[in-house]
Scaffold this active site. Structure first.
Site, PDB file in Angstrom:
ATOM      1  N   ASP A  15       0.871  -1.179   0.000  1.00  0.00           N
ATOM      2  CA  ASP A  15       0.000   0.000   0.000  1.00  0.00           C
ATOM      3  C   ASP A  15       0.908   1.229   0.000  1.00  0.00           C
ATOM      4  O   ASP A  15       2.115   1.134   0.216  1.00  0.00           O
ATOM      5  CB  ASP A  15      -0.887   0.001   1.249  1.00  0.00           C
ATOM      6  N   SER A  16       0.291   2.383  -0.222  1.00  0.00           N
ATOM      7  CA  SER A  16       1.045   3.630  -0.150  1.00  0.00           C
ATOM      8  C   SER A  16       1.502   3.921   1.293  1.00  0.00           C
ATOM      9  O   SER A  16       2.342   4.784   1.498  1.00  0.00           O
ATOM     10  CB  SER A  16       0.181   4.773  -0.657  1.00  0.00           C
ATOM     11  N   GLY A  48      -2.911   9.129  -3.773  1.00  0.00           N
ATOM     12  CA  GLY A  48      -4.210   9.591  -4.284  1.00  0.00           C
ATOM     13  C   GLY A  48      -4.184  10.888  -5.063  1.00  0.00           C
ATOM     14  O   GLY A  48      -5.116  11.204  -5.801  1.00  0.00           O
ATOM     15  N   CYS A  78      -4.094  -1.233  -2.118  1.00  0.00           N
ATOM     16  CA  CYS A  78      -4.258   0.217  -2.237  1.00  0.00           C
ATOM     17  C   CYS A  78      -5.228   0.437  -3.387  1.00  0.00           C
ATOM     18  O   CYS A  78      -5.004  -0.071  -4.496  1.00  0.00           O
ATOM     19  CB  CYS A  78      -2.894   0.849  -2.546  1.00  0.00           C
ATOM     20  N   GLU A 157      -4.848   9.121   9.748  1.00  0.00           N
ATOM     21  CA  GLU A 157      -3.420   8.992  10.098  1.00  0.00           C
ATOM     22  C   GLU A 157      -3.059   9.805  11.337  1.00  0.00           C
ATOM     23  O   GLU A 157      -2.150   9.442  12.066  1.00  0.00           O
ATOM     24  CB  GLU A 157      -2.555   9.406   8.913  1.00  0.00           C
ATOM     25  N   CYS A 189     -11.138   3.255  -0.452  1.00  0.00           N
ATOM     26  CA  CYS A 189      -9.819   3.729  -0.041  1.00  0.00           C
ATOM     27  C   CYS A 189      -9.475   2.967   1.236  1.00  0.00           C
ATOM     28  O   CYS A 189     -10.349   2.774   2.092  1.00  0.00           O
ATOM     29  CB  CYS A 189      -9.858   5.232   0.232  1.00  0.00           C
ATOM     30  N   THR A 190      -8.225   2.535   1.306  1.00  0.00           N
ATOM     31  CA  THR A 190      -7.821   1.666   2.420  1.00  0.00           C
ATOM     32  C   THR A 190      -8.061   2.254   3.809  1.00  0.00           C
ATOM     33  O   THR A 190      -8.249   1.514   4.765  1.00  0.00           O
ATOM     34  CB  THR A 190      -6.317   1.369   2.298  1.00  0.00           C
ATOM     35  N   HIS A 191      -8.011   3.584   3.919  1.00  0.00           N
ATOM     36  CA  HIS A 191      -8.172   4.194   5.243  1.00  0.00           C
ATOM     37  C   HIS A 191      -9.638   4.266   5.683  1.00  0.00           C
ATOM     38  O   HIS A 191      -9.926   4.358   6.876  1.00  0.00           O
ATOM     39  CB  HIS A 191      -7.646   5.630   5.244  1.00  0.00           C
TER      40      HIS A 191
HETATM   41  N1  DGL Z   1      -3.944   3.762   0.056  1.00  0.00           N
HETATM   42  C1  DGL Z   1      -4.629   4.797  -0.685  1.00  0.00           C
HETATM   43  C2  DGL Z   1      -5.874   4.208  -1.349  1.00  0.00           C
HETATM   44  O1  DGL Z   1      -6.405   3.201  -0.939  1.00  0.00           O
HETATM   45  C3  DGL Z   1      -5.006   5.964   0.202  1.00  0.00           C
HETATM   46  C4  DGL Z   1      -3.864   6.820   0.653  1.00  0.00           C
HETATM   47  C5  DGL Z   1      -3.139   7.504  -0.491  1.00  0.00           C
HETATM   48  O2  DGL Z   1      -3.655   8.468  -1.092  1.00  0.00           O
HETATM   49  O3  DGL Z   1      -2.042   7.063  -0.785  1.00  0.00           O
HETATM   50  O4  DGL Z   1      -6.343   4.754  -2.301  1.00  0.00           O
END
Ligand code: DGL
Length: 273
Positions: A15-16, A48, A78, A157, A189-191
């Site tokens: 993931d990012s 993103g 991600c 975060e 989105c993962t978060h």
């Molecule tokens: N992990 C990214 C996603 O699921 C969210 C965070 C980012 O923008 O890197 O899209």
């Protein structure tokens, strides 16, 4: 040292940053014997707001890194990288690579009764319209309403998931969506699964919330089984964590999300791959 065979080789998950831990957590829950190597690109988050070319370049580097760990399959945990890079990297990689969008879209298609689906995600994910395309490949007359919610990522975060300020931001982003008659909403989105209870409370019972992590782990299980590479040892999996920056912050965050404490996170220079 454990000798790796095609069963015990780990699953690479990336993931990012920290968000993909919501997907890793689900993989650990559904596939408890699989070994996992997780990489969070904490030096270059967020993805993103970045271009497709950049996200493909980052994804290629991470896949090269994960392959040095002898992974047998890769999960792009991600949404942004799944939306913009999955097809490209799948075509160039000789092991299975799965993303989170197809499983999430499929879950929403199964769930919706009125074919009206909302999707929230990063700017890049929503702009790509990948969710819309995959949903319509199953349900051609579906109406899909996308909404980028970029502030959700820093709120999570910074530990504001339970704070009232998050409710205000949810209201700003989702008030127009709330006025539509969607019956299903994808947390693209993962978060965002970490804001699930607040989003659910805001949208009310008539909207079913889809977290793609669950279906992604199911997909992984099916792929491993089809390829005959599932780890059936019955032993608990080993988990290794790598990041490109700020390992301590990552460890702290991971320990608040995962059902156990991780010992260490190693920092690597991803630009070398
Ligand atoms: N992990 C990214 C996603 O699921 C969210 C965070 C980012 O923008 O890197 O899209």
């Amino acid at each position: 040292m454990q000798i790796q065979n095609k069963f015990t080789m780990p699953i690479g998950v990336f993931d990012s940053g920290v968000g993909g831990l919501t997907v890793a957590r689900e993989i650990m829950r559904q596939l408890p014997s699989e070994n996992v190597v997780y990489f969070g690109d904490t030096a270059r988050v967020p993805y993103g707001s970045k271009s497709k070319d950049t996200i493909i370049r980052f994804s290629r580097q991470i896949i090269r890194f994960l392959k040095t760990k002898d992974v047998k399959a890769i999960v792009i945990a991600c949404n942004t990288a799944s939306a913009l890079a999955l097809e490209t990297v799948q075509a160039e990689t000789d092991i299975p690579v799965i993303g989170v969008i197809a499983p999430g879209a499929r879950a929403a298609v199964k769930e919706t009764k009125n074919r009206k689906i909302g999707v929230v995600g990063t700017e890049a994910t929503i702009r790509s319209e990948t969710y819309t395309k995959v949903i319509r490949s199953h349900l051609p007359d579906a109406s899909v309403i996308g909404k980028p919610c970029p502030l959700f990522v820093p709120l999570v975060e910074e530990g504001f998931a339970k704070h009232s300020i998050t409710e205000q931001v949810i209201d700003i982003y989702l008030s127009a969506m709330k006025d539509t008659d969607i019956d299903t909403m994808i947390l693209g989105c993962t978060h965002y699964p970490l804001l699930r209870s607040k989003i659910m409370a805001y949208l009310g019972d008539r909207v079913h919330i889809v977290n793609p992590a669950y279906e992604t782990a199911m997909d992984l299980k099916a792929v491993l089984s089809e390829q005959g590479i599932s780890n059936m040892s019955g032993n608990p999996g080993n988990y290794d964590f790598y990041v490109s920056d700020a390992a301590e912050k990552f460890t702290k965050f991971a320990n608040s999300i995962l059902p156990y404490d991780i010992a260490t996170t190693q920092c690597i220079n991803i630009e070398e791959y």
